[in-house]
Design a protein around this motif. Structure first.
Motif, mmCIF file in Angstrom:
data_model
loop_
_atom_site.group_PDB
_atom_site.id
_atom_site.type_symbol
_atom_site.label_atom_id
_atom_site.label_comp_id
_atom_site.label_asym_id
_atom_site.label_seq_id
_atom_site.Cartn_x
_atom_site.Cartn_y
_atom_site.Cartn_z
ATOM 1 N N ALA A 49 0.831 -1.205 0.000
ATOM 2 C CA ALA A 49 0.000 0.000 0.000
ATOM 3 C C ALA A 49 0.865 1.255 0.000
ATOM 4 O O ALA A 49 0.534 2.257 -0.655
ATOM 5 C CB ALA A 49 -0.927 -0.003 1.220
ATOM 6 N N ASP A 50 1.994 1.202 0.723
ATOM 7 C CA ASP A 50 2.924 2.342 0.721
ATOM 8 C C ASP A 50 3.426 2.628 -0.691
ATOM 9 O O ASP A 50 3.508 3.785 -1.119
ATOM 10 C CB ASP A 50 4.123 2.053 1.631
ATOM 11 N N SER A 51 3.759 1.546 -1.421
ATOM 12 C CA SER A 51 4.258 1.708 -2.789
ATOM 13 C C SER A 51 3.184 2.286 -3.690
ATOM 14 O O SER A 51 3.452 3.177 -4.516
ATOM 15 C CB SER A 51 4.724 0.354 -3.349
ATOM 16 N N ILE A 52 1.960 1.776 -3.559
ATOM 17 C CA ILE A 52 0.850 2.254 -4.396
ATOM 18 C C ILE A 52 0.552 3.719 -4.097
ATOM 19 O O ILE A 52 0.378 4.533 -5.017
ATOM 20 C CB ILE A 52 -0.395 1.374 -4.169
ATOM 21 N N ASP A 53 0.502 4.066 -2.818
ATOM 22 C CA ASP A 53 0.230 5.461 -2.449
ATOM 23 C C ASP A 53 1.342 6.383 -2.939
ATOM 24 O O ASP A 53 1.085 7.508 -3.391
ATOM 25 C CB ASP A 53 0.099 5.584 -0.927
ATOM 26 N N ALA A 54 2.590 5.902 -2.868
ATOM 27 C CA ALA A 54 3.731 6.723 -3.286
ATOM 28 C C ALA A 54 3.695 6.999 -4.784
ATOM 29 O O ALA A 54 3.934 8.132 -5.223
ATOM 30 C CB ALA A 54 5.037 6.035 -2.906
ATOM 31 N N ILE A 55 3.380 5.971 -5.596
ATOM 32 C CA ILE A 55 3.368 6.191 -7.040
ATOM 33 C C ILE A 55 2.178 7.049 -7.454
ATOM 34 O O ILE A 55 2.284 7.868 -8.368
ATOM 35 C CB ILE A 55 3.382 4.843 -7.814
ATOM 36 N N ALA A 56 1.051 6.904 -6.763
ATOM 37 C CA ALA A 56 -0.105 7.745 -7.071
ATOM 38 C C ALA A 56 0.226 9.215 -6.796
ATOM 39 O O ALA A 56 -0.059 10.099 -7.621
ATOM 40 C CB ALA A 56 -1.316 7.304 -6.253
ATOM 41 N N ALA A 57 0.840 9.467 -5.641
ATOM 42 C CA ALA A 57 1.215 10.842 -5.290
ATOM 43 C C ALA A 57 2.244 11.393 -6.270
ATOM 44 O O ALA A 57 2.180 12.559 -6.680
ATOM 45 C CB ALA A 57 1.763 10.877 -3.861
ATOM 46 N N LYS A 58 3.196 10.535 -6.675
ATOM 47 C CA LYS A 58 4.229 10.976 -7.614
ATOM 48 C C LYS A 58 3.629 11.355 -8.958
ATOM 49 O O LYS A 58 3.981 12.381 -9.556
ATOM 50 C CB LYS A 58 5.266 9.864 -7.807
#
Length: 260
Positions: free
Chosen positions: A85-94
């Motif tokens: 989830a951290d990875s998914i949230d990070a790429i969405a924000a990026k």
């Protein structure tokens, strides 16, 4: 239509079971490092299916890649490092941050300005401390790396002013290669040949062609034609071990005519 979130949750549960106390001994022995080669292999298989126009194969290979990503996410989550989830949230924000023309109403005049803005945002994320090419993976295949080097340089205005100037440079690189050949200097021949290839990659980029993909297409066409020649020779009872160039050329021309 299946719910993507439910399907992803199911896949994550499969991974969790495989890694659990009653799971698969092989899976439980894996580490992020041991999975690296599998990620590369499955990514290549996915690209191969896409380029072949094999939609069913693409669906399967996309699943294989997704499984490995979930596998990696679970391994890091079990270590307490980060979650999927951290990875998914990070790429969405990026992606939101790097697309202000979509999410913030920023006006960009053309694709060139868009890409330069992308590079500017990337460098701001690193406080402008990294060099232009710092984020370029060192393990990229050479043709793909050459394309990315040229593309990034162009976004920072380090390129020929127009296509004519770049084509002229390609001519100069070819001449330098011929001079190296005439001098019989093998080390220089290799260097000049590399410079010429690098320049050809940039020529393709300016035409909207990616050298890596274009060469893969050429490889596939050559292989298909050669296999067709071998099939023709077999049908006619010809032994290709005895062929001269003229024999191959005759079959090659015949195969190419059949493609039209």
């Amino acid at each position: 239509m299946p719910n993507t979130g439910d399907s992803l949750a199911k896949l994550r549960q499969v991974v969790s079971t495989l890694l659990g106390p009653e799971g698969c001994p092989w899976d439980r022995k894996q580490t992020p490092e041991t999975l690296c080669d599998y990620v590369i292999e499955e990514a290549h298989e996915l690209v191969e299916a896409i380029r072949a126009g094999d939609e069913h194969g693409t669906m399967e290979e996309l699943g294989d890649v997704l499984f490995l990503l979930c596998f990696l996410g679970a391994l890091y989550e079990n270590k307490g490092s980060f979650t999927l989830a951290d990875s998914i949230d990070a790429i969405a924000a990026k992606m939101i941050r790097r697309h202000p023309h979509v999410f913030e109403g920023l006006n960009v005049e053309n694709q060139e300005e868009l890409l330069r803005n992308w590079e500017r945002i990337k460098r701001q994320e690193k406080d402008n401390k990294e060099g232009v090419f710092a984020s370029l993976p060192k393990g990229l295949p050479p043709l793909l790396k050459a394309y990315r080097l040229n593309a990034k340089a162009a976004r920072h205005h380090f390129t020929w002013e127009d296509d004519a100037a770049q084509a002229a440079q390609m001519g100069r690189e070819w001449q330098e290669l011929q001079e190296a050949l005439a001098a019989g200097d093998q080390a220089r021949v290799e260097a000049e040949y590399g410079d010429y290839l690098f320049c050809v990659v940039e020529y393709g980029r300016r035409l909207g062609v990616k050298a890596n993909s274009a060469l893969e297409g050429a490889n596939a066409r050559f292989l298909a034609r050669f296999e067709a020649m071998e099939a023709l020779a077999a049908e006619r009872g010809l032994n290709t071990a005895d062929f001269q160039l003229s024999d191959w050329d005759a079959l090659w021309d015949e195969v190419k005519k059949r493609e039209k």
